[in-house]
Design an enzyme around this catalytic site. Structure first.
Site, PDB file in Angstrom:
ATOM      1  CG  HIS A   1     -28.680 -64.930 -17.197  1.00  0.00           C
ATOM      2  ND1 HIS A   1     -29.625 -63.992 -16.826  1.00  0.00           N
ATOM      3  CD2 HIS A   1     -28.464 -65.694 -16.110  1.00  0.00           C
ATOM      4  CE1 HIS A   1     -29.962 -64.209 -15.568  1.00  0.00           C
ATOM      5  NE2 HIS A   1     -29.278 -65.236 -15.114  1.00  0.00           N
TER       6      HIS A   1
ATOM      7  CG  ASP B   1     -39.047 -67.206 -13.307  1.00  0.00           C
ATOM      8  OD1 ASP B   1     -38.623 -68.105 -12.570  1.00  0.00           O
ATOM      9  OD2 ASP B   1     -38.525 -66.082 -13.363  1.00  0.00           O
TER      10      ASP B   1
ATOM     11  NE  ARG C   1     -36.749 -71.230  -7.033  1.00  0.00           N
ATOM     12  CZ  ARG C   1     -35.914 -70.720  -7.954  1.00  0.00           C
ATOM     13  NH1 ARG C   1     -36.385 -70.109  -9.013  1.00  0.00           N
ATOM     14  NH2 ARG C   1     -34.623 -70.858  -7.819  1.00  0.00           N
TER      15      ARG C   1
ATOM     16  CB  SER D   1     -35.900 -69.509 -12.524  1.00  0.00           C
ATOM     17  OG  SER D   1     -35.922 -68.127 -12.348  1.00  0.00           O
TER      18      SER D   1
ATOM     19  CE  LYS E   1     -36.014 -65.045 -15.151  1.00  0.00           C
ATOM     20  NZ  LYS E   1     -35.841 -64.867 -13.750  1.00  0.00           N
TER      21      LYS E   1
HETATM   22  N1  URA Z   1     -31.988 -65.742 -11.257  1.00  0.00           N
HETATM   23  C1  URA Z   1     -33.205 -66.116 -11.741  1.00  0.00           C
HETATM   24  O1  URA Z   1     -33.738 -65.479 -12.636  1.00  0.00           O
HETATM   25  N2  URA Z   1     -33.772 -67.205 -11.209  1.00  0.00           N
HETATM   26  C2  URA Z   1     -33.220 -67.939 -10.226  1.00  0.00           C
HETATM   27  O2  URA Z   1     -33.794 -68.924  -9.808  1.00  0.00           O
HETATM   28  C3  URA Z   1     -31.965 -67.546  -9.738  1.00  0.00           C
HETATM   29  C4  URA Z   1     -31.367 -66.427 -10.283  1.00  0.00           C
END
Ligand code: URA
Length: 433
Positions: A91, A170, A177, A192, A196
């Site tokens: 990621h 999320d 957000r 967040s 995932k």
């Molecule tokens: N990417 C995400 O999935 N969440 C965040 O809060 C920031 C970047």
């Protein structure tokens, strides 16, 4: 075992006040907030206040871990055990010109590891892997969990959108957000991303935490803190997690934009391409292989063409035609060097915003992107340039966008006088394990 959710158990206004005033929540309170928000008992305006209080006051590990667990538990947790090979995902916290996933997924798959690569769309100045791949004729990223599993067995890699069943808490909180100025908070970003990634079911995870003007984290202190937080959450959830910190003060490679980046990724898979993209891809690939104990040489997989073969198979398996020509922009315009000298700054944020203005990114989630729009770079920090020499080429289908893109670049390009020593930032700035 956690007790059943009770909407009346806590008074949300008390929890908001306590965090606002610098106090902390118990594990049960932190978990309850996420459960109550997901179930609709905490209203958006209350959650906005909570997120803003967290933005200013932060969260301890004792609060953040149950908060993240509740986000994971809001949906399904996939399981790839029984695939017959280890799984590892990567990621990136998001940058400009970051096409690494396109190369890394087939590369690591070619080394014998299954890569369930969960990817997103671009929002704001940073690009999204799904938008990039959608510039390939026929390609689709909305695979079901069964399709992903089948593709991992047959091809070894899949690049897919997060389905609605993965961490729905999320999805709801991130949308809030995004419109309340509470994205740039280390605990909120960490929970967040990790909710995932953990729900997705990967056995190991390598994080590329970007640092610099084009990243969420502008300095290495904050980036290291974000990396440590995510590594702790991942490891605590049984996912072997490692993070590299990498520079995002200038774009990665020579392109920012969807089809432009796919073309550059294919160049790397063909054994060429820009050195920074190759170096970062190999560094991340080595980390990914090490986390699952596979002793393979990713440089050999790239040089031998095995990664390219795997790329074609992954693209075809997802409906795409890897041989189809990529879209090209209807119009281009060149930005030239204003003076003789040495490029000391080519700001990632300025280039990302220019690409966005040209049509590569979206304003709202539901907007379309232009596949061919973006920015091509002809020089990088440290390069010697002559006045009038091309520095950038702007690409778009809608030429009325050139002015806004040029405006975004103002102040983003710095040329130092000839003979100046320009110190460039190293590509890899640290590692957290
Ligand atoms: N990417 C995400 O999935 N969440 C965040 O809060 C920031 C970047």
């Amino acid at each position: 075992m956690s007790r059943p959710f009770d909407p009346q158990r806590f008074a949300v206004v008390d929890l908001i006040r306590r965090k606002r005033d610098g106090g902390s929540w118990s594990a049960d309170e932190a978990r309850w907030i996420i459960e109550a928000y997901t179930a609709g008992f905490v209203a958006d305006e209350q959650m906005s206040a909570l997120a803003m209080a967290v933005f200013f006051r932060g969260m301890s590990a004792e609060e953040l871990d149950p908060w993240t667990r509740a986000m994971i538990d809001s949906g399904v947790r996939l399981d790839y055990s029984g695939l017959g090979r280890p799984t590892v995902d990567k990621h990136s916290t998001g940058g400009v010109g970051d096409k690494i996933t396109l190369i890394l997924t087939p590369l690591v798959a070619a080394c014998g590891v299954a890569v369930p690569q969960l990817s997103g769309r671009g929002l704001g100045h940073t690009g999204g892997t799904l938008d990039k791949l959608e510039s390939i004729l026929g390609w689709r990223g909305d695979l079901s969990a069964d399709e992903v599993r089948r593709q991992l067995v047959e091809v070894g890699g899949a690049i897919v959108a997060a389905g609605p069943e993965l961490a729905p808490a999320d999805r709801k909180l991130y949308a809030l957000r995004d419109v309340t100025g509470t994205v740039e908070s280390i605990p909120l970003i960490a929970s967040s991303i990790m909710s995932k990634k953990i729900a997705e079911g990967t056995g190991a995870l390598v994080l590329d935490v970007k640092v610099g003007s084009g990243a969420f984290m502008k300095d290495t202190v904050d980036a290291r803190e974000l990396a440590r937080t995510m590594v702790r959450i991942g490891t605590g959830a049984g996912v072997r997690t490692v993070a590299l910190l990498s520079d995002m003060s200038t774009p990665l490679g020579w392109t920012a934009g969807n089809a432009l980046e796919v073309a550059e990724a294919v160049e790397v898979l063909a054994g060429g391409g820009p050195a920074d993209v190759v170096d970062l891809t190999l560094a991340l690939a080595r980390e990914m292989l090490a986390t699952v104990g596979i002793d393979a040489d990713p440089a050999e997989a790239l040089a031998s063409g095995r990664a390219m073969d795997r790329w074609r198979r992954i693209i075809r398996a997802q409906g795409g035609d890897p041989e189809a020509p990529l879209p090209t922009a209807l119009e281009t315009e060149v930005v030239t060097a204003p003076a003789d000298g040495i490029v000391e700054r080519l700001d990632a944020m300025a280039v990302g915003l220019a690409a966005w203005h040209l049509g590569a990114g979206r304003v709202r989630k539901e907007d379309d992107v232009q596949a061919a729009a973006g920015v091509e770079l002809h020089a990088k920090p440290g390069d010697v340039v002559r006045a009038g020499q091309p520095l950038l080429t702007l690409h778009t289908d809608t030429p009325e966008r050139f002015a806004a893109a040029r405006g975004a670049l103002e102040g983003g390009i710095g040329i130092a006088p000839p003979g100046t020593t320009v110190v460039t930032t190293p590509l890899i700035l640290g590692r957290v394990a």
